[in-house]
Design a protein around this motif. Structure first.
Motif, PDB file in Angstrom:
ATOM      1  N   ASP A 383       0.287  -7.970  -3.369  1.00  0.00           N
ATOM      2  CA  ASP A 383       0.637  -8.385  -4.725  1.00  0.00           C
ATOM      3  C   ASP A 383       0.552  -7.233  -5.725  1.00  0.00           C
ATOM      4  O   ASP A 383       0.963  -7.378  -6.873  1.00  0.00           O
ATOM      5  CB  ASP A 383      -0.272  -9.534  -5.185  1.00  0.00           C
ATOM      6  CG  ASP A 383       0.003 -10.831  -4.431  1.00  0.00           C
ATOM      7  OD1 ASP A 383       1.115 -10.966  -3.886  1.00  0.00           O
ATOM      8  OD2 ASP A 383      -0.895 -11.679  -4.378  1.00  0.00           O
ATOM      9  N   PHE A 384      -0.019  -6.107  -5.303  1.00  0.00           N
ATOM     10  CA  PHE A 384      -0.122  -4.930  -6.159  1.00  0.00           C
ATOM     11  C   PHE A 384       0.855  -3.858  -5.683  1.00  0.00           C
ATOM     12  O   PHE A 384       1.279  -3.849  -4.533  1.00  0.00           O
ATOM     13  CB  PHE A 384      -1.546  -4.362  -6.116  1.00  0.00           C
ATOM     14  CG  PHE A 384      -2.598  -5.297  -6.653  1.00  0.00           C
ATOM     15  CD1 PHE A 384      -2.817  -5.405  -8.017  1.00  0.00           C
ATOM     16  CD2 PHE A 384      -3.374  -6.066  -5.798  1.00  0.00           C
ATOM     17  CE1 PHE A 384      -3.783  -6.252  -8.520  1.00  0.00           C
ATOM     18  CE2 PHE A 384      -4.343  -6.929  -6.283  1.00  0.00           C
ATOM     19  CZ  PHE A 384      -4.538  -7.026  -7.653  1.00  0.00           C
ATOM     20  N   ASP A 385       1.197  -2.928  -6.573  1.00  0.00           N
ATOM     21  CA  ASP A 385       1.986  -1.768  -6.146  1.00  0.00           C
ATOM     22  C   ASP A 385       1.147  -0.866  -5.253  1.00  0.00           C
ATOM     23  O   ASP A 385       1.650  -0.258  -4.315  1.00  0.00           O
ATOM     24  CB  ASP A 385       2.484  -0.990  -7.364  1.00  0.00           C
ATOM     25  CG  ASP A 385       3.524  -1.772  -8.151  1.00  0.00           C
ATOM     26  OD1 ASP A 385       4.586  -2.068  -7.584  1.00  0.00           O
ATOM     27  OD2 ASP A 385       3.253  -2.103  -9.321  1.00  0.00           O
ATOM     28  N   ILE A 386      -0.130  -0.766  -5.589  1.00  0.00           N
ATOM     29  CA  ILE A 386      -1.082  -0.059  -4.736  1.00  0.00           C
ATOM     30  C   ILE A 386      -2.275  -0.989  -4.551  1.00  0.00           C
ATOM     31  O   ILE A 386      -3.042  -1.230  -5.490  1.00  0.00           O
ATOM     32  CB  ILE A 386      -1.532   1.276  -5.364  1.00  0.00           C
ATOM     33  CG1 ILE A 386      -0.307   2.166  -5.625  1.00  0.00           C
ATOM     34  CG2 ILE A 386      -2.529   1.983  -4.454  1.00  0.00           C
ATOM     35  CD1 ILE A 386      -0.597   3.356  -6.497  1.00  0.00           C
ATOM     36  N   GLY A 387      -2.396  -1.543  -3.363  1.00  0.00           N
ATOM     37  CA  GLY A 387      -3.448  -2.515  -3.077  1.00  0.00           C
ATOM     38  C   GLY A 387      -4.479  -1.923  -2.129  1.00  0.00           C
ATOM     39  O   GLY A 387      -4.167  -1.579  -0.986  1.00  0.00           O
ATOM     40  N   LEU A 405       6.244   4.070  -3.865  1.00  0.00           N
ATOM     41  CA  LEU A 405       6.738   5.238  -3.128  1.00  0.00           C
ATOM     42  C   LEU A 405       7.949   5.859  -3.831  1.00  0.00           C
ATOM     43  O   LEU A 405       8.064   7.096  -3.916  1.00  0.00           O
ATOM     44  CB  LEU A 405       7.095   4.841  -1.696  1.00  0.00           C
ATOM     45  CG  LEU A 405       5.916   4.358  -0.827  1.00  0.00           C
ATOM     46  CD1 LEU A 405       6.407   3.922   0.545  1.00  0.00           C
ATOM     47  CD2 LEU A 405       4.854   5.437  -0.691  1.00  0.00           C
ATOM     48  N   SER A 406       8.845   5.011  -4.336  1.00  0.00           N
ATOM     49  CA  SER A 406      10.014   5.524  -5.067  1.00  0.00           C
ATOM     50  C   SER A 406       9.586   6.279  -6.323  1.00  0.00           C
ATOM     51  O   SER A 406      10.151   7.330  -6.665  1.00  0.00           O
ATOM     52  CB  SER A 406      10.948   4.371  -5.455  1.00  0.00           C
ATOM     53  OG  SER A 406      11.462   3.747  -4.306  1.00  0.00           O
ATOM     54  N   ASP A 420       1.308  18.607  -8.275  1.00  0.00           N
ATOM     55  CA  ASP A 420       0.268  18.548  -7.241  1.00  0.00           C
ATOM     56  C   ASP A 420      -0.216  17.113  -7.033  1.00  0.00           C
ATOM     57  O   ASP A 420      -0.414  16.669  -5.899  1.00  0.00           O
ATOM     58  CB  ASP A 420      -0.902  19.451  -7.641  1.00  0.00           C
ATOM     59  CG  ASP A 420      -1.982  19.501  -6.583  1.00  0.00           C
ATOM     60  OD1 ASP A 420      -1.696  19.927  -5.446  1.00  0.00           O
ATOM     61  OD2 ASP A 420      -3.121  19.088  -6.877  1.00  0.00           O
ATOM     62  N   ALA A 421      -0.387  16.377  -8.133  1.00  0.00           N
ATOM     63  CA  ALA A 421      -0.837  14.984  -8.041  1.00  0.00           C
ATOM     64  C   ALA A 421       0.207  14.118  -7.354  1.00  0.00           C
ATOM     65  O   ALA A 421      -0.125  13.278  -6.497  1.00  0.00           O
ATOM     66  CB  ALA A 421      -1.151  14.440  -9.437  1.00  0.00           C
ATOM     67  N   LEU A 422       1.479  14.293  -7.704  1.00  0.00           N
ATOM     68  CA  LEU A 422       2.552  13.517  -7.073  1.00  0.00           C
ATOM     69  C   LEU A 422       2.664  13.843  -5.589  1.00  0.00           C
ATOM     70  O   LEU A 422       2.835  12.938  -4.753  1.00  0.00           O
ATOM     71  CB  LEU A 422       3.884  13.800  -7.777  1.00  0.00           C
ATOM     72  CG  LEU A 422       4.040  13.221  -9.181  1.00  0.00           C
ATOM     73  CD1 LEU A 422       5.250  13.842  -9.890  1.00  0.00           C
ATOM     74  CD2 LEU A 422       4.181  11.695  -9.131  1.00  0.00           C
TER      75      LEU A 422
END
Length: 552
Positions: A383-387, A405-406, A420-422
């Motif tokens: 239910d989350f984009d990052i779970g 991811l996109s 660097d973070a991406l």
């Protein structure tokens, strides 16, 4: 030419079922029990796997033969869906129906009836891949599985000895081969290559501090971890790993006084080999899908020198790191909330209350509580984009949505730090086995985070203080009298029992307690936590007494 039913009847006769009083039930772990009961069950699970593949347009499904952290005399069998997830929950009842058929003839009839009920064409191709852990009973159970697949004209591949997460990886990789969303190369080597490449990308300009000793529970994780380490290029990452408790020659040693379950339940270090003070240790379970970190620190005397970092700790560590990367990547600055990626953490009632408070108040992230069982957490994490989800026992992972991811790929960095973070977020999405909790993958995740933060295990444990807690087993006459609500945190039946528990909880500081039925035994599990060890123990005793009285 024999009909489908005639082939099943003839094959089933060679793999008879052992009837038990209350029948068999497919659960989160599939079917798991003493290995000598599993021959007929494994045959029947093979029948269901062939039906499942045909139902999902001839995609490949997996079958894993393992009993995870159980002793060596046990084994189990479960089905993996085409995406690498566990079997769709609505199909669990079909597994139960097939396995509890009372005769070969009834079994064949149920098979045909399930095909008709689910509009399955028995003449289309079916594809199954399977693996097993190091238990000696796996040989016999593979023969039973093969017999079912042959009887149903199913194409299959035997990957032999694997960790459970490796089979989940191979199922998704097989079904995405050649597609833009390819999960990886369809081989065991492909699994190692994917993790190694992602680990190197994550560790760019970072350094692992000191050695790591990995207790592999004398299970399949030992040889597989040793094989994986060969894929890490020494010139790019200096990763000093010592693999211990990796004896798979003597099956009686599997999970014996070692492994993640031993460390979590006994809350002490495995006696062999003698642990080194101050060195990072972690323990896998028998099929390498659980992970617990720990170390000996004589300066932390109030903890008895033994310090454990369980699934709750891994969950908070991962959630904080990913949130920090999102901030550095500028992904949390959108003015329109609808464009923001949602990060959330999923826990069960067994999660330590201090971890929940830390996530909500310090990390400012939402927390969802689900019933016990990885299938519930995995579903809620979607239910989350990052779970982020982990059970306290060390089983868990992180799920990234297609949108997440996109966003990582399409965002144009405005600075070297943002780039660097991406890059690290994208590398993490490859490093983390998103099909299922994976001890090797999760271990690499923890090592990456500690290296980025330049943290020791003591730094990690000091982020918050766990509330003292206790788990106790209470035998009852009939566990089915006890029913829960609110993600198993409260009893709805017997009426009045929960009210008595509530009265006791109010007597203690920062206290919480609940009771839930065991999934495998006629017993109740009582969990209690409070501000001090004495209060937690006393509360647990009082709640256990209430359960014993109501369950007598």
């Amino acid at each position: 030419m024999a009909t489908h039913e005639e082939q099943i009847i003839a094959a089933s006769a060679k793999h008879p079922i052992v009837p038990v009083e209350n029948g068999y039930q497919y659960g989160t772990a599939g079917f798991r029990m003493k290995a000598d009961l599993l021959d007929g069950i494994t045959f029947r699970v093979g029948l269901l796997a062939s039906l499942r593949s045909r139902k999902v347009d001839s995609q490949t499904v997996g079958v894993m033969i393992t009993a995870s952290h159980n002793p060596a005399q046990d084994n189990g069998v479960k089905i993996v869906d085409p995406t690498g997830d566990m079997l769709e929950q609505s199909w669990e009842k079909f597994a139960t129906q097939l396995v509890n058929a009372k005769s070969d003839q009834e079994l064949a009839q149920r098979y045909t009836a399930l095909a008709k009920e689910n509009k399955i064409d028995l003449d289309v191709p079916a594809r199954v891949i399977y693996g097993r852990d190091t238990r000696p009973s796996g040989h016999t159970l593979v023969a039973a599985l093969n017999a079912a697949l042959d009887a149903t004209n199913t194409t299959y591949v035997d990957y032999k000895i694997l960790t459970t997460p490796q089979l989940h990886y191979l199922v998704r990789a097989t079904n995405t081969e050649g597609r833009p969303d390819s999960y990886g190369e369809v081989s065991e080597a492909g699994y190692y290559k994917k993790l190694s490449d992602a680990f190197v990308r994550c560790m760019k300009h970072k350094k692992v501090d000191g050695p790591l000793v990995v207790d592999c529970a004398n299970g399949v994780g030992g040889p597989k971890l040793s094989e994986f380490l060969k894929y890490i290029p020494k010139d790019k990452v200096d990763f000093d790993v010592q693999v211990v408790n990796d004896n798979i020659i003597r099956p009686e040693l599997l999970n014996l006084d070692c492994g993640a379950d031993f460390v979590k339940t006994k809350q002490r270090a495995p006696p062999v080999p003698k642990p080194e003070v101050g060195v990072r240790h972690c323990s896998l379970d028998g099929d390498a899908d659980r992970l617990i970190y720990w170390w000996l620190d004589p300066e932390l005397a109030e903890r008895g020198g033994f310090v454990m970092l369980d699934g709750d700790r891994i969950s908070t560590l991962a959630a904080q790191f990913i949130k920090d990367l999102m901030d550095r990547a500028g992904l949390n600055k959108q003015e329109d909330d609808r464009q923001k990626l949602r990060i959330g953490v999923v826990q069960t009632a067994y999660a330590n209350g201090a971890s929940t408070k830390h996530i909500k108040q310090y990390l400012k992230l939402p927390v969802v509580c689900t019933p016990t069982g990885v299938k519930h957490l995995h579903h809620a994490a979607r239910d989350f984009d990052i779970g982020v989800y982990f059970e306290a026992n060390g089983h868990g992972t992180v799920l990234f949505s297609h949108q997440a991811l996109s966003t990582f790929k399409d965002t144009q960095p405005q600075s070297p730090a943002q780039k660097d973070a991406l890059d690290t977020l994208l590398a993490l999405s490859d490093l983390i086995n998103q099909t299922v909790g994976d001890a090797i993958s999760d271990m690499l995740l923890v090592e990456v985070i500690l290296a980025h933060k330049v943290w020791s295990l003591r730094d990690w444990v000091m982020t918050y203080s766990d509330l003292p807690n206790r788990l106790f087993r209470v035998e009852v006459a009939n566990k089915d009298l006890f029913r829960t609500t609110d993600a198993e945190r409260r009893l709805s039946h017997p009426e009045g029992c929960q009210q008595e528990i509530d009265i006791e909880v109010k007597k203690y500081t920062d206290a919480r307690a609940f009771a839930r039925a065991s999934g495998t035994e006629n017993a109740m599990r009582v969990y209690a936590e409070a501000a001090t060890r004495m209060e937690a123990d006393e509360l647990c005793d009082r709640v256990a007494h209430i359960i014993h009285r109501w369950g007598a």
